[in-house]
Write an enzyme that holds these catalytic residues in place. Structure first.
Site, PDB file in Angstrom:
ATOM      1  N   HIS A 138       0.847  -1.084  -0.178  1.00 18.78           N
ATOM      2  CA  HIS A 138      -0.016   0.261  -0.135  1.00 18.78           C
ATOM      3  C   HIS A 138       0.554   1.081  -0.186  1.00 18.78           C
ATOM      4  O   HIS A 138       2.027   1.461   0.402  1.00 18.78           O
ATOM      5  CB  HIS A 138      -1.147   0.093   0.993  1.00 18.78           C
ATOM      6  CG  HIS A 138      -1.998   1.271   1.215  1.00 18.78           C
ATOM      7  ND1 HIS A 138      -1.800   2.198   1.431  1.00 18.78           N
ATOM      8  CD2 HIS A 138      -3.282   0.656   0.496  1.00 18.78           C
ATOM      9  CE1 HIS A 138      -3.139   2.776   1.513  1.00 18.78           C
ATOM     10  NE2 HIS A 138      -4.027   2.237   0.514  1.00 18.78           N
ATOM     11  N   ASP A 198      -8.258  -5.994  -0.136  1.00 21.31           N
ATOM     12  CA  ASP A 198      -8.105  -6.493  -1.029  1.00 21.31           C
ATOM     13  C   ASP A 198      -7.884  -8.042  -0.933  1.00 21.31           C
ATOM     14  O   ASP A 198      -8.350  -8.817  -1.592  1.00 21.31           O
ATOM     15  CB  ASP A 198      -7.921  -5.962  -2.384  1.00 21.31           C
ATOM     16  CG  ASP A 198      -8.592  -4.343  -3.364  1.00 21.31           C
ATOM     17  OD1 ASP A 198      -9.279  -4.542  -2.087  1.00 21.31           O
ATOM     18  OD2 ASP A 198      -8.223  -3.290  -3.038  1.00 21.31           O
TER      19      ASP A 198
HETATM   20  N1  CMC Z   1       3.880  -7.099  -4.873  1.00 23.13           N
HETATM   21  C1  CMC Z   1       5.521  -7.229  -4.973  1.00 23.13           C
HETATM   22  N2  CMC Z   1       5.847  -5.994  -4.944  1.00 23.13           N
HETATM   23  C2  CMC Z   1       5.985  -4.706  -4.846  1.00 23.13           C
HETATM   24  C3  CMC Z   1       4.061  -4.934  -4.544  1.00 23.13           C
HETATM   25  C4  CMC Z   1       3.478  -5.952  -4.830  1.00 23.13           C
HETATM   26  N3  CMC Z   1       2.224  -6.185  -4.648  1.00 23.13           N
HETATM   27  N4  CMC Z   1       3.441  -3.713  -4.219  1.00 23.13           N
HETATM   28  C5  CMC Z   1       5.020  -3.310  -3.843  1.00 23.13           C
HETATM   29  N5  CMC Z   1       6.056  -3.936  -4.400  1.00 23.13           N
HETATM   30  C6  CMC Z   1       7.520  -3.855  -4.787  1.00 23.13           C
HETATM   31  C7  CMC Z   1       7.549  -2.693  -5.920  1.00 23.13           C
HETATM   32  O1  CMC Z   1       8.311  -3.830  -6.939  1.00 23.13           O
HETATM   33  C8  CMC Z   1       9.161  -2.032  -5.318  1.00 23.13           C
HETATM   34  O2  CMC Z   1      10.456  -2.903  -4.729  1.00 23.13           O
HETATM   35  P1  CMC Z   1      11.523  -2.361  -5.080  1.00 23.13           P
HETATM   36  O3  CMC Z   1      11.869  -1.361  -4.324  1.00 23.13           O
HETATM   37  O4  CMC Z   1      12.372  -3.557  -5.122  1.00 23.13           O
HETATM   38  O5  CMC Z   1      11.354  -1.446  -6.908  1.00 23.13           O
HETATM   39  C9  CMC Z   1       8.773  -1.436  -4.195  1.00 23.13           C
HETATM   40  O6  CMC Z   1       7.118  -3.241  -2.948  1.00 23.13           O
HETATM   41  C10 CMC Z   1       7.803  -0.355  -3.843  1.00 23.13           C
HETATM   42  O7  CMC Z   1       6.810  -0.223  -4.473  1.00 23.13           O
HETATM   43  P2  CMC Z   1       5.852   1.056  -5.409  1.00 23.13           P
HETATM   44  O8  CMC Z   1       5.333   0.482  -6.309  1.00 23.13           O
HETATM   45  O9  CMC Z   1       7.175   2.319  -5.226  1.00 23.13           O
HETATM   46  O10 CMC Z   1       4.763   1.112  -4.599  1.00 23.13           O
HETATM   47  P3  CMC Z   1       3.442   1.948  -4.312  1.00 23.13           P
HETATM   48  O11 CMC Z   1       3.148   2.899  -3.424  1.00 23.13           O
HETATM   49  O12 CMC Z   1       4.032   2.984  -6.048  1.00 23.13           O
HETATM   50  O13 CMC Z   1       2.511   0.833  -4.684  1.00 23.13           O
HETATM   51  C11 CMC Z   1       0.446  -0.435  -5.250  1.00 23.13           C
HETATM   52  C12 CMC Z   1       1.435   0.517  -3.798  1.00 23.13           C
HETATM   53  C13 CMC Z   1      -0.597  -0.491  -4.222  1.00 23.13           C
HETATM   54  C14 CMC Z   1       0.042   0.175  -6.437  1.00 23.13           C
HETATM   55  C15 CMC Z   1       1.620  -1.419  -4.875  1.00 23.13           C
HETATM   56  O14 CMC Z   1       1.825  -1.749  -3.196  1.00 23.13           O
HETATM   57  C16 CMC Z   1       0.715  -2.899  -5.811  1.00 23.13           C
HETATM   58  O15 CMC Z   1       0.712  -2.738  -6.501  1.00 23.13           O
HETATM   59  N6  CMC Z   1       0.113  -3.707  -4.240  1.00 23.13           N
HETATM   60  C17 CMC Z   1      -0.792  -4.613  -5.506  1.00 23.13           C
HETATM   61  C18 CMC Z   1      -2.129  -4.213  -5.702  1.00 23.13           C
HETATM   62  C19 CMC Z   1      -2.648  -3.990  -4.885  1.00 23.13           C
HETATM   63  O16 CMC Z   1      -2.819  -5.007  -3.797  1.00 23.13           O
HETATM   64  N7  CMC Z   1      -3.107  -2.686  -5.000  1.00 23.13           N
HETATM   65  C20 CMC Z   1      -4.600  -2.998  -3.489  1.00 23.13           C
HETATM   66  C21 CMC Z   1      -4.082  -1.201  -3.007  1.00 23.13           C
HETATM   67  S1  CMC Z   1      -5.360  -1.330  -1.192  1.00 23.13           S
HETATM   68  C22 CMC Z   1      -6.731  -0.603  -2.167  1.00 23.13           C
HETATM   69  C23 CMC Z   1      -7.076  -0.212  -2.705  1.00 23.13           C
HETATM   70  O17 CMC Z   1      -6.441   1.405  -2.415  1.00 23.13           O
HETATM   71  O18 CMC Z   1      -7.469   0.171  -3.815  1.00 23.13           O
END
Ligand code: CMC
Length: 436
Positions: free
Chosen positions: A313, A370
């Site tokens: 998140h 989720d």
């Molecule tokens: N699985 C594996 N690695 C992950 C994940 C994940 N779900 N989420 C983040 N990472 C890793 C990412 O690869 C990165 O690694 P590195 O530093 O080695 O490059 C690091 O963690 C930071 O990731 P980020 O993309 O900069 O994180 P963010 O804050 O931009 O993304 C997020 C947040 C929710 C989009 C992401 O965690 C994600 O894609 N999660 C899966 C989708 C999900 O479950 N979304 C629902 C969120 S809660 C309900 C809602 O908001 O609607």
């Protein structure tokens, strides 16, 4: 009411230009709780510089009194009330009232609000023909984007956004009609007749009734499932300035009508990084299939071939308080229905492995709201394509509350971000026959 208007803390933040040595003193504002904010509104005028924050990791886009999140401590408050208390003790409509009006209702205002919402549950009879224009296999989120936007074509008497009464009626209409439209999208996709709302039922109960009843026989909604649906709605009701809420606010800042703004929010919610994650979780669990394939899957995540959906998140870096309540609700629903879902076993094993693996620990990746919601919704009988629609039904309350708050703000102006331009500088036009 425990809130606070914009007040300067008296503190300042000084910015120095390393090239020229010029200094600018910027005011700092304190919220009730949470990080202080540096006021950069005059930065461009004073310094000729923009700030760059493309995914808004350090930018407060607005002031708000509605929802507070402390991502490090796993705290989520609506109007100051802890999400756990709200989920355990309140109904969805009480939470909706608090989000819209600033505090939980007393018995009288709750009765009045419930009456106002149930009064608006039916949709214009003509709207069913919109549904018939869609393919039966259309994704219900595509249908929702269309039919919610189309509400503006029917409710002309509540489109004057400068009139607080009309704004309120639109807000009530949206909260009341979203479940009806969502149930219609579901019924249409399975070829069953639409079921009209029943105002003698509770909000969640009526929604489940519209989804699962058929005209041929009576249908009684299980109180345990109605209660679980009510909790799911509470847990998704609002979440501060996330992508879809920011979309609604930005759309609304141009003074677009509320139905159009909420349709924009639905479009933004659809993506798998946001509300679409609940569908993506179930698809992921189905793809993994059996517990013995989890290590291979986890390796693929570490190799960045795919993400572990339902994990991570932007704000929560410790745990998502909604996920814990969702897990408890999931257990209750599966017990009530006597369902043993292999997807749940895979989910629990995935969670166990991920929470003890340094890759996830270092990146502070925890199950989010989720992760378990899809398992509950599947057990209730919803197809995966409906999961994000249910999120939209709940989040409509947050969207309209945030939109209402923005519209009540006297200093509200159109949102207009700027950019760091990296394209070609001005150049001479070349005639087509001279271009290489
Ligand atoms: N699985 C594996 N690695 C992950 C994940 C994940 N779900 N989420 C983040 N990472 C890793 C990412 O690869 C990165 O690694 P590195 O530093 O080695 O490059 C690091 O963690 C930071 O990731 P980020 O993309 O900069 O994180 P963010 O804050 O931009 O993304 C997020 C947040 C929710 C989009 C992401 O965690 C994600 O894609 N999660 C899966 C989708 C999900 O479950 N979304 C629902 C969120 S809660 C309900 C809602 O908001 O609607």
């Amino acid at each position: 009411m425990a809130d606070k208007t914009e007040t300067s803390s008296g503190k300042t933040f000084t910015l120095t230009n390393d090239q020229t040595g010029d200094k600018w003193v910027l005011p700092v504002f304190d919220g009730t709780i949470g990080p202080a904010t540096i006021d950069i509104r005059s930065l461009y005028e004073d310094t000729g510089h923009f700030t760059l924050d493309p995914s808004f990791t350090s930018t407060a886009s607005c002031k708000s009194r509605i929802t507070f999140i402390d991502g490090d401590k796993g705290i989520l408050l609506h109007r100051g009330y802890n999400i756990k208390d709200l989920a355990e003790k309140s109904s969805f409509l009480e939470v909706a009232y608090a989000l819209l009006y600033g505090d939980l209702p007393n018995q009288k205002s709750y009765a009045e609000f419930s009456k106002n919402i149930t009064y608006h549950t039916m949709v214009h009879e003509q709207l069913q023909f919109f549904f018939r224009g869609f393919r039966r296999d259309a994704h219900p989120m595509a249908v929702m984007c269309g039919v919610v936007g189309a509400l503006a074509a029917f409710y002309h008497d509540s489109l004057d956004i400068s009139d607080p009464k009309q704004r309120e009626i639109s807000a009530h209409r949206l909260i009341a009609k979203l479940p009806t439209l969502a149930a219609m999208a579901f019924k249409y996709s399975i070829g069953q007749p639409f079921i009209y709302p029943r105002n003698d039922l509770g909000f969640a109960e009526n929604f489940l009734h519209m989804c699962f009843a058929v005209p041929a026989e009576p249908y009684k909604v299980s109180p345990i499932l109605a209660d679980a649906m009510d909790k799911i709605l509470i847990l998704h009701a609002d979440h501060e300035q996330n992508a879809s809420t920011s979309t609604v606010r930005l759309a609304g800042s141009s003074q677009a009508n509320p139905f159009a703004c909420i349709a924009a929010g639905i479009a933004s919610l659809w993506g798998p990084a946001h509300g679409g994650a609940n569908q993506a979780v179930l698809e992921m669990l189905a793809e993994i299939g059996t517990k013995d394939r989890i290590p291979e899957f986890i390796q693929g995540v570490k190799d960045k071939k795919y993400r572990l959906m339902g994990f991570g998140h932007r704000v929560y870096k410790n745990f998502d308080p909604r996920a814990q309540i969702m897990k408890e609700t999931c257990d209750k629903v599966l017990a009530e229905l006597g369902v043993t879902d292999p997807a749940l076993e895979i989910a629990m094993e995935l969670e166990r492995i991920a929470l003890s693996d340094p890759y996830f620990i270092e990146r502070k990746l925890y199950p989010n709201v989720d992760f378990y919601s899809g398992i509950i919704l599947k057990a209730m009988g919803f197809p995966v394509s409906m999961f994000t629609v249910l999120f939209a039904v709940a989040r409509t309350v947050g969207w309209v509350s945030q939109w209402k708050e923005m519209m009540e703000e006297p200093s509200n102006r159109i949102g207009r971000p700027r950019q760091l331009y990296t394209g070609a500088a001005q150049r001479d036009y070349v005639d087509i026959n001279k271009r290489t």
